[in-house]
Write an enzyme that holds these catalytic residues in place. Structure first.
Site, mmCIF file in Angstrom:
data_model
loop_
_atom_site.group_PDB
_atom_site.id
_atom_site.type_symbol
_atom_site.label_atom_id
_atom_site.label_comp_id
_atom_site.label_asym_id
_atom_site.label_seq_id
_atom_site.Cartn_x
_atom_site.Cartn_y
_atom_site.Cartn_z
ATOM 1 N N HIS A 82 39.533 34.319 77.665
ATOM 2 C CA HIS A 82 40.472 34.490 78.714
ATOM 3 C C HIS A 82 39.557 33.998 79.987
ATOM 4 C CE1 HIS A 82 42.935 37.317 76.777
ATOM 5 N NE2 HIS A 82 42.124 37.696 75.957
ATOM 6 N N ASN A 155 47.927 41.815 76.042
ATOM 7 C CA ASN A 155 48.404 40.501 75.852
ATOM 8 C C ASN A 155 49.652 40.566 75.639
ATOM 9 O OD1 ASN A 155 45.702 39.312 75.485
ATOM 10 N ND2 ASN A 155 45.911 39.615 73.031
HETATM 11 FE FE1 HDD Z 1 39.394 41.187 74.738
HETATM 12 C C1 HDD Z 1 38.255 39.840 77.526
HETATM 13 C C2 HDD Z 1 42.695 41.292 75.728
HETATM 14 C C3 HDD Z 1 40.494 42.226 71.346
HETATM 15 C C4 HDD Z 1 36.199 41.349 73.593
HETATM 16 N N1 HDD Z 1 40.459 40.685 76.187
HETATM 17 C C5 HDD Z 1 40.014 40.032 77.420
HETATM 18 C C6 HDD Z 1 40.893 40.147 78.487
HETATM 19 C C7 HDD Z 1 42.131 40.392 77.790
HETATM 20 C C8 HDD Z 1 41.902 40.627 76.601
HETATM 21 C C9 HDD Z 1 43.413 40.304 78.602
HETATM 22 C C10 HDD Z 1 40.649 39.342 79.782
HETATM 23 C C11 HDD Z 1 40.507 40.380 80.898
HETATM 24 C C12 HDD Z 1 40.485 39.958 82.313
HETATM 25 O O1 HDD Z 1 41.513 39.270 82.670
HETATM 26 O O2 HDD Z 1 39.296 39.849 82.788
HETATM 27 N N2 HDD Z 1 41.270 41.541 73.706
HETATM 28 C C13 HDD Z 1 42.539 41.761 74.414
HETATM 29 C C14 HDD Z 1 43.420 42.512 73.418
HETATM 30 C C15 HDD Z 1 42.708 42.507 72.336
HETATM 31 C C16 HDD Z 1 41.513 42.083 72.462
HETATM 32 C C17 HDD Z 1 44.809 42.704 73.767
HETATM 33 C C18 HDD Z 1 43.327 43.191 71.063
HETATM 34 C C19 HDD Z 1 43.963 44.078 70.959
HETATM 35 N N3 HDD Z 1 38.404 41.328 72.844
HETATM 36 C C20 HDD Z 1 39.189 41.729 71.790
HETATM 37 C C21 HDD Z 1 38.146 42.317 70.591
HETATM 38 C C22 HDD Z 1 36.972 42.113 71.162
HETATM 39 C C23 HDD Z 1 37.179 41.597 72.780
HETATM 40 C C24 HDD Z 1 38.383 42.622 69.201
HETATM 41 C C25 HDD Z 1 35.465 42.098 70.670
HETATM 42 C C26 HDD Z 1 35.160 42.794 69.720
HETATM 43 N N4 HDD Z 1 37.841 40.490 75.401
HETATM 44 C C27 HDD Z 1 36.714 40.753 74.805
HETATM 45 C C28 HDD Z 1 35.536 40.321 75.710
HETATM 46 C C29 HDD Z 1 36.168 39.932 77.147
HETATM 47 C C30 HDD Z 1 37.621 40.000 76.741
HETATM 48 C C31 HDD Z 1 34.629 39.183 75.182
HETATM 49 C C32 HDD Z 1 35.815 38.514 77.579
HETATM 50 C C33 HDD Z 1 35.769 38.682 79.266
HETATM 51 C C34 HDD Z 1 35.625 40.178 79.395
HETATM 52 O O3 HDD Z 1 35.867 40.903 78.144
HETATM 53 O O4 HDD Z 1 35.397 40.563 80.339
HETATM 54 O O5 HDD Z 1 34.575 41.459 75.962
#
Ligand code: HDD
EC number: 1.11.1.6
Length: 693
Positions: A82, A155
């Site tokens: 993202h 999402n």
């Molecule tokens: Fe995630 C960012 C949505 C599963 C680990 N995620 C991130 C963002 C969104 C989502 C919208 C961006 C937020 C922003 O605008 O700063 N992610 C989801 C959804 C998931 C999902 C809807 C399933 C239902 N994510 C998911 C899993 C993991 C992560 C299973 C790790 C085990 N997601 C992350 C992260 C991020 C992230 C690596 C990257 C940047 C941040 O968190 O701040 O931690």
């Protein structure tokens, strides 16, 4: 009446507390002399300090060193997923008191204004990648409630690719550019992603959504949002219900078609970002209704899917979505980095009355976000950044760390203490505080998946069954495109075999395009369908739809005026496109201002094209630009309006003089009726019944 509070315009008289909070951090640089970061005045910021006019720069030039050192450190790591996003401020209001379901204070009073910050994003691409790539879109909302920050990190698709968070690094490694050559940018159409898919059947449902038009939203304002994971709502009596969250766009769900998406990616990589920014900058609001699906605990095992499985949706026809409130976005950020880049969302940011479920994807997410933010935002104090800090006072014994911004007074930074009379104290009854739902948990320590998570095909089949013809065609074409970009033929065959478990006709059509063998024993496992899943059933509105009006000197101004007045009255808008910028003279010597040319714009940026009659028709007939414009509009199933003499331009279209759906053509007659017919066609959106092949 609209009033301005802080930087916000609100439709009512209440103050947006977060805006006032941000005011304290906002700095204007409109006047005054330059200074260093130490506040020392600077009279020359163009020349470094040198030994002689042509001599070497001196080490003592602290003005040079400070400026360049700061510049050298201006970048922070982008989000690992993202990375590319766009933000907006706004507010949320609940429609009615929901205290029977949850003790969340912000859901208890329709008069309460809760400030929000939203960030929409793509998943795979780097920060500078194009907006209109085929991808899931992130839809993250931070509510600044009076009881602390609450985030729905969702999402634009209701399901996820994997069931357990431990597989997330594998999923993302396969999706991101390949590690040896860092290609392709912001695309799933490559070998590693599809290799992962064909070896991971649980991806099937989300992959069906990813191949559907939902993966190329026309606008962030026109896509749904989903919390995906199952949460709990807990009321003051300690009773809980399972819940899923939905965002429903007031303007309906609308997408680009693939050819458009690809062309837009080249012509305007900021297409979705620009649309959001300009809509708000022009004073219009962006609205989403918040919906919930609520399930009683006793119904947990009532369905043929596990309600904790994030690869499954809860069909709206079985568990209706109740609309509980509205979010209105009405303010652009002042500074992209300070707000959109530094905002930190986390699914673990919950407030009293909202709790987690045992969904194994959610459980892992609860760890990952804060962890990634520690490195992305440089230490444990990022909650103090203006965009992240909550409205209530932060009151605890955490101290120090990189970039601590508060000056925490006093001798004590521990609990319990006597020296500070036991303060800050543990929240007492009557003071807002979080209590975890007291679920009874009992089980063997085991690294295994539940049997109830094993069905990977029934819901993808239901999704397929629910699609309209044009959505199905989009899905088939998308599979052919994506797999067509994969060099490994065995991946093609494995994918086709997987699709056989969803629907044999789908598998056969994809196989045809790939030169693979259709599966012999394919079967669609269900006759179920869910009309709510099809974009064909979405809301339609002319509001903010954009029309290109093509003009050259000699156009009929009366026709132009009649049509554009109808558009404006309906909330639509238009550009005047001509061969050069500036005034275009009408047949009656009236004038309108041309604000776009064939060099600066293209058909893909509009919902429709209109050409009024007049003597300019002859010039337009011979123009390759006009022909190209009309052809793209035709091929993208959009409305084409030709009135008066311009009706003769019908001959430029592949259909020739034959009327096709969405072509509003009339050589003479009543302009009022004509304009209304055009508006009706514009509101319909695309005319997929049109024969473009
Ligand atoms: Fe995630 C960012 C949505 C599963 C680990 N995620 C991130 C963002 C969104 C989502 C919208 C961006 C937020 C922003 O605008 O700063 N992610 C989801 C959804 C998931 C999902 C809807 C399933 C239902 N994510 C998911 C899993 C993991 C992560 C299973 C790790 C085990 N997601 C992350 C992260 C991020 C992230 C690596 C990257 C940047 C941040 O968190 O701040 O931690």
């Amino acid at each position: 009446m609209a009033i301005s509070i802080g930087r916000y315009t609100m439709e009512n008289q209440q103050t947006n507390q977060k805006s006032l909070d941000l005011d304290a951090a906002r700095v204007s640089h409109d006047k005054g002399y330059l200074t260093t970061n130490q506040g020392v005045g600077v009279s020359n910021t163009d020349d470094s300090l040198k030994a002689g006019k042509r001599g070497p720069t001196l080490m003592e030039d602290f003005i040079f060193r400070e400026k360049v050192t700061h510049f050298d450190h201006e970048r922070i790591p982008e989000r690992v997923v993202h990375a590319r996003g766009s933000g907006a401020h706004g507010y949320f209001q609940v429609y009615e008191n929901l205290s029977h379901l949850t003790k969340a204070h912000f859901l208890s009073d329709p008069n309460l204004i809760t400030p929000v910050f939203v960030r929409f994003s793509t998943v795979a691409g780097f920060r500078g990648s194009a907006d209109t790539v085929r991808d899931v879109r992130g839809f993250a909302v931070k509510f600044y409630t009076q009881e602390g920050n609450y985030d729905i990190v969702g999402n634009n698709m209701p399901v996820f690719f994997i069931q357990d968070a431990i597989k997330f690094p594998d999923l993302i490694h396969s999706l991101k550019p390949e590690p040896n050559n860092e290609m392709p940018q912001a695309a799933s159409a490559h070998d590693t992603f599809w290799d992962f898919v064909v070896n991971t059947p649980e991806t099937m449902h989300n992959v069906m959504w990813l191949m559907s038009p939902r993966a190329v939203p026309k606008s962030f304002r026109m896509m749904e949002g989903f919390g995906i994971n199952t949460f709990r709502l807990v009321n003051a009596k300690g009773e809980f219900k399972f819940v899923k969250f939905h965002w429903k766009p007031v303007l309906g769900v609308h997408s680009l078609i693939w050819d458009e998406a690809q062309k837009v990616a080249g012509k305007d990589p900021d297409f979705n970002r620009r649309d959001l920014w300009e809509t708000i900058a022009q004073g219009q609001t962006v609205e989403f209704e918040l919906g919930i699906q609520v399930l009683k605990p006793e119904d947990e095992f009532r369905f043929d899917f596990d309600i904790l499985d994030p690869t499954k949706l809860w069909p709206e026809e079985l568990i209706p979505v109740q609309k509980i409130g509205k979010m209105t976005l009405n303010q652009n950020p002042d500074n992209f980095f300070a707000e959109t880049e530094q905002v930190a969302f986390c699914p673990a940011n919950v407030v009293p009355g909202i709790d987690f479920s045992n969904d194994p994807l959610l459980q892992g997410r609860l760890f990952s976000y804060l962890d990634t933010q520690l490195s992305r935002l440089g230490g444990p104090n990022f909650h103090q950044l203006p965009i992240n800090r909550p409205l209530p006072k932060v009151n605890n014994n955490q101290r120090d760390g990189m970039h601590r911004m508060t000056i925490d007074e006093g001798q004590t930074s521990y609990y319990p203490n006597s020296l500070n009379k036991g303060e800050p104290h543990a929240a007492r009854a009557g003071e807002s505080h979080f209590e975890h739902y007291q679920e009874k948990v009992d089980g063997h320590v085991i690294r295994e998946r539940s049997e109830s998570f094993r069905d990977h095909y029934t819901q993808p089949a239901m999704f397929w069954n629910s699609m309209s013809d044009w959505e199905r065609q989009h899905i088939i074409d998308a599979f052919r495109f994506e797999l067509g970009k994969c060099k490994h033929k065995h991946t093609h065959q494995k994918l086709v075999d997987m699709l056989g478990n969803v629907d044999p006709e789908l598998a056969q059509k994809v196989a045809e395009g790939l030169g693979a063998t259709p599966p012999a024993n394919g079967a669609n496992p269900t006759t179920a369908s869910s009309p709510a899943l099809s974009m064909a059933n979405t809301a339609k509105s002319p509001k903010t739809r954009k029309v290109a009006v093509l003009l050259e000197s000699g156009f009929d101004k009366a026709q132009f005026d009649a049509l554009t007045a109808t558009l404006i009255a309906a909330g639509a808008c238009f550009d005047v496109v001509s061969c050069k910028l500036g005034p275009v003279t009408a047949g009656d010597n009236g004038r309108v201002e041309g604000n776009q040319t064939y060099a600066t714009t293209a058909s893909v940026f509009y919902d429709a094209v209109y050409i009024p009659g007049g003597s300019h028709t002859e010039a337009l007939k011979g123009s390759a630009d006009v022909k190209g414009f009309l052809l793209d509009t035709f091929n993208h199933y959009k409305t084409i309006g030709l009135s008066g003499e311009a009706s003769a331009l019908l001959g430029l279209l592949p259909s020739g003089q034959k009327p096709e759906p969405g072509i509003v053509c009339e050589s003479a007659g009543n302009m009022e009726i004509y304009a209304n017919n055009f508006l009706a066609a514009l509101t319909t959106g695309r005319h997929f019944e049109r024969n473009v092949h």
